[in-house]
Design an enzyme around this catalytic site. Sequence first.
Site, PDB file in Angstrom:
ATOM      1  N   LYS A  76       0.801  -1.237   0.000  1.00  0.00           N
ATOM      2  CA  LYS A  76       0.000   0.000   0.000  1.00  0.00           C
ATOM      3  C   LYS A  76       0.836   1.290   0.000  1.00  0.00           C
ATOM      4  O   LYS A  76       0.356   2.315  -0.466  1.00  0.00           O
ATOM      5  CB  LYS A  76      -0.957   0.014   1.201  1.00  0.00           C
ATOM      6  CG  LYS A  76      -2.154  -0.912   1.040  1.00  0.00           C
ATOM      7  CD  LYS A  76      -3.137  -0.731   2.185  1.00  0.00           C
ATOM      8  CE  LYS A  76      -4.263  -1.748   2.103  1.00  0.00           C
ATOM      9  NZ  LYS A  76      -5.252  -1.573   3.166  1.00  0.00           N
ATOM     10  N   ASN A  97      -4.895   2.233  -1.756  1.00  0.00           N
ATOM     11  CA  ASN A  97      -5.428   0.865  -1.864  1.00  0.00           C
ATOM     12  C   ASN A  97      -6.198   0.646  -3.160  1.00  0.00           C
ATOM     13  O   ASN A  97      -6.602  -0.478  -3.445  1.00  0.00           O
ATOM     14  CB  ASN A  97      -6.317   0.510  -0.651  1.00  0.00           C
ATOM     15  CG  ASN A  97      -7.687   1.140  -0.743  1.00  0.00           C
ATOM     16  OD1 ASN A  97      -7.837   2.260  -1.239  1.00  0.00           O
ATOM     17  ND2 ASN A  97      -8.698   0.435  -0.281  1.00  0.00           N
ATOM     18  N   ASP A 112      -9.966   3.076   2.137  1.00  0.00           N
ATOM     19  CA  ASP A 112     -10.086   2.503   3.492  1.00  0.00           C
ATOM     20  C   ASP A 112     -10.630   3.554   4.467  1.00  0.00           C
ATOM     21  O   ASP A 112     -11.506   3.257   5.287  1.00  0.00           O
ATOM     22  CB  ASP A 112      -8.714   2.039   4.020  1.00  0.00           C
ATOM     23  CG  ASP A 112      -8.241   0.754   3.358  1.00  0.00           C
ATOM     24  OD1 ASP A 112      -9.089  -0.068   2.978  1.00  0.00           O
ATOM     25  OD2 ASP A 112      -7.011   0.579   3.224  1.00  0.00           O
ATOM     26  N   GLU A 163       7.727   4.811  20.491  1.00  0.00           N
ATOM     27  CA  GLU A 163       8.380   5.513  19.370  1.00  0.00           C
ATOM     28  C   GLU A 163       7.470   5.524  18.145  1.00  0.00           C
ATOM     29  O   GLU A 163       7.321   6.533  17.472  1.00  0.00           O
ATOM     30  CB  GLU A 163       9.715   4.836  19.007  1.00  0.00           C
ATOM     31  CG  GLU A 163      10.788   4.987  20.074  1.00  0.00           C
ATOM     32  CD  GLU A 163      10.874   6.418  20.615  1.00  0.00           C
ATOM     33  OE1 GLU A 163      10.981   7.345  19.811  1.00  0.00           O
ATOM     34  OE2 GLU A 163      10.808   6.591  21.856  1.00  0.00           O
ATOM     35  N   LYS A 164       6.829   4.369  17.883  1.00  0.00           N
ATOM     36  CA  LYS A 164       5.966   4.279  16.688  1.00  0.00           C
ATOM     37  C   LYS A 164       4.715   5.144  16.825  1.00  0.00           C
ATOM     38  O   LYS A 164       4.300   5.810  15.878  1.00  0.00           O
ATOM     39  CB  LYS A 164       5.573   2.821  16.420  1.00  0.00           C
ATOM     40  CG  LYS A 164       6.696   2.033  15.793  1.00  0.00           C
ATOM     41  CD  LYS A 164       6.153   0.733  15.221  1.00  0.00           C
ATOM     42  CE  LYS A 164       7.289  -0.170  14.790  1.00  0.00           C
ATOM     43  NZ  LYS A 164       6.848  -1.544  14.553  1.00  0.00           N
TER      44      LYS A 164
HETATM   45  P1  NAP Z   1      -0.035  -3.278  10.697  1.00  0.00           P
HETATM   46  O1  NAP Z   1       0.306  -2.190   9.759  1.00  0.00           O
HETATM   47  O2  NAP Z   1       0.865  -4.448  10.839  1.00  0.00           O
HETATM   48  O3  NAP Z   1      -0.216  -2.604  12.150  1.00  0.00           O
HETATM   49  C1  NAP Z   1      -0.554  -3.356  13.279  1.00  0.00           C
HETATM   50  C2  NAP Z   1      -0.495  -2.491  14.528  1.00  0.00           C
HETATM   51  O4  NAP Z   1      -0.910  -3.305  15.616  1.00  0.00           O
HETATM   52  C3  NAP Z   1       0.911  -1.988  14.855  1.00  0.00           C
HETATM   53  O5  NAP Z   1       0.841  -0.706  15.416  1.00  0.00           O
HETATM   54  C4  NAP Z   1       1.381  -3.015  15.894  1.00  0.00           C
HETATM   55  O6  NAP Z   1       2.280  -2.498  16.837  1.00  0.00           O
HETATM   56  C5  NAP Z   1       0.086  -3.299  16.628  1.00  0.00           C
HETATM   57  N1  NAP Z   1       0.151  -4.599  17.300  1.00  0.00           N
HETATM   58  C6  NAP Z   1       0.382  -5.807  16.737  1.00  0.00           C
HETATM   59  N2  NAP Z   1       0.356  -6.776  17.684  1.00  0.00           N
HETATM   60  C7  NAP Z   1       0.115  -6.148  18.853  1.00  0.00           C
HETATM   61  C8  NAP Z   1      -0.008  -6.597  20.197  1.00  0.00           C
HETATM   62  N3  NAP Z   1       0.110  -7.886  20.500  1.00  0.00           N
HETATM   63  N4  NAP Z   1      -0.272  -5.679  21.154  1.00  0.00           N
HETATM   64  C9  NAP Z   1      -0.393  -4.364  20.853  1.00  0.00           C
HETATM   65  N5  NAP Z   1      -0.276  -3.879  19.591  1.00  0.00           N
HETATM   66  C10 NAP Z   1      -0.021  -4.756  18.613  1.00  0.00           C
HETATM   67  O7  NAP Z   1      -1.454  -3.905  10.374  1.00  0.00           O
HETATM   68  P2  NAP Z   1      -2.731  -3.138   9.748  1.00  0.00           P
HETATM   69  O8  NAP Z   1      -2.706  -3.301   8.280  1.00  0.00           O
HETATM   70  O9  NAP Z   1      -2.795  -1.789  10.326  1.00  0.00           O
HETATM   71  O10 NAP Z   1      -3.912  -4.073  10.285  1.00  0.00           O
HETATM   72  C11 NAP Z   1      -4.296  -4.017  11.643  1.00  0.00           C
HETATM   73  C12 NAP Z   1      -5.666  -4.647  11.799  1.00  0.00           C
HETATM   74  O11 NAP Z   1      -6.619  -3.912  11.061  1.00  0.00           O
HETATM   75  C13 NAP Z   1      -5.760  -6.090  11.294  1.00  0.00           C
HETATM   76  O12 NAP Z   1      -6.382  -6.844  12.274  1.00  0.00           O
HETATM   77  C14 NAP Z   1      -6.657  -6.044  10.098  1.00  0.00           C
HETATM   78  O13 NAP Z   1      -7.544  -7.154  10.087  1.00  0.00           O
HETATM   79  C15 NAP Z   1      -7.460  -4.801  10.348  1.00  0.00           C
HETATM   80  N6  NAP Z   1      -7.879  -4.167   9.084  1.00  0.00           N
HETATM   81  C16 NAP Z   1      -9.199  -4.207   8.764  1.00  0.00           C
HETATM   82  C17 NAP Z   1      -9.631  -3.630   7.590  1.00  0.00           C
HETATM   83  C18 NAP Z   1     -11.097  -3.684   7.251  1.00  0.00           C
HETATM   84  O14 NAP Z   1     -11.447  -3.369   6.104  1.00  0.00           O
HETATM   85  N7  NAP Z   1     -11.946  -4.002   8.189  1.00  0.00           N
HETATM   86  C19 NAP Z   1      -8.727  -2.993   6.732  1.00  0.00           C
HETATM   87  C20 NAP Z   1      -7.375  -2.951   7.106  1.00  0.00           C
HETATM   88  C21 NAP Z   1      -6.956  -3.566   8.282  1.00  0.00           C
HETATM   89  P3  NAP Z   1       3.802  -2.138  16.474  1.00  0.00           P
HETATM   90  O15 NAP Z   1       3.709  -0.826  15.768  1.00  0.00           O
HETATM   91  O16 NAP Z   1       4.466  -2.068  17.787  1.00  0.00           O
HETATM   92  O17 NAP Z   1       4.301  -3.255  15.581  1.00  0.00           O
END
Ligand code: NAP
Length: 288
Positions: A76, A97, A112, A163-164
Amino acid sequence: MSTGHINITGKTKVLAILGDPVEHSLSPPMHNGEFDRLNLDYVYIPAGVKAEELEACVRGLAAAGVVGFNVTIPHKQNIMKYLTEISPEAQKIGAVNTVKIVDGVLHGYNTDAPGWVEDIQQDILLERNTLCMIGAGGAARAVAVGALLAGISRLFIVGRNLEKIKALAESLMLEFPEKEIAVRALDDPDAGNFVGESNILVNCTPVGMESNPGIPIPAEWLREHHYVYDTIYVPAETELMKATRQAGGAVRGGLGMLARQGALAFKIWTGIEPDVERMETTLRRTLS
Ligand code: NAP
């Protein structure tokens, strides 16, 4: 399940989703089902593309006269450097996207953020509310920009990596200098107060997915005044949603966001308004 495209001809217009992996994407049945029902001569196909092949793939699709494509994890952000024009909203989010190709020119959008805004606003208007987001990844950025553009007054970000979350807040402050944006690490003793002061909570972490069970914040932080939007859509009810209901709050899961980002992309490609409720039903049926 009908794909609607047993009658592909030389005139059929082609769309795709580029990702890695892409095998589990729900977008092909969602879009093909809607093309079928609206009797539109389009087909939407999955394309598993490695990061190092993205440029070649995009050039090839444009050369082949494809109408457009969706982009999913992990492309993306990287896709942006191969596009000619990027919508102001996608620029603010820093991710694309949806791409439409017109006369070989590649136009990038992010559906999104508006998809999520449309979905949550079925229940609650964002304007002048305080929203606390958990996580700082791609979904969080789309949710934050969508919410700020829709008029929330305060944005709190909580996450495991200070930091993030700080970096995300700083880049959002550059785009929205008039808004109050603050962060707390999840292990900061003040993080629970942030959650308590907010009326809308949005889970933007994968914590709660079937493959990643659990709850992203302690259940004791949840109160009756909370409205929780979980971007996760499998399972349909996450632990966070269950705990919120038990605390007397209201909830919505992320399937509608998926349907609405798809419906907005559909309209960009075809100029036709699809039936978003029917697209959501297709998603639900595909999942079951
Ligand atoms: P991403 O870019 O990998 O980001 C994930 C985030 O979650 C990061 O900030 C990560 O922290 C944090 N994280 C991961 N494991 C964690 C834990 N155990 N405890 C606390 N924080 C944690 O992923 P993304 O693309 O944003 O997706 C995130 C979620 O959104 C997914 O579940 C996905 O299914 C959902 N989503 C849904 C849609 C929809 O259309 N409904 C669309 C997009 C995404 P760090 O920064 O520390 O790594």
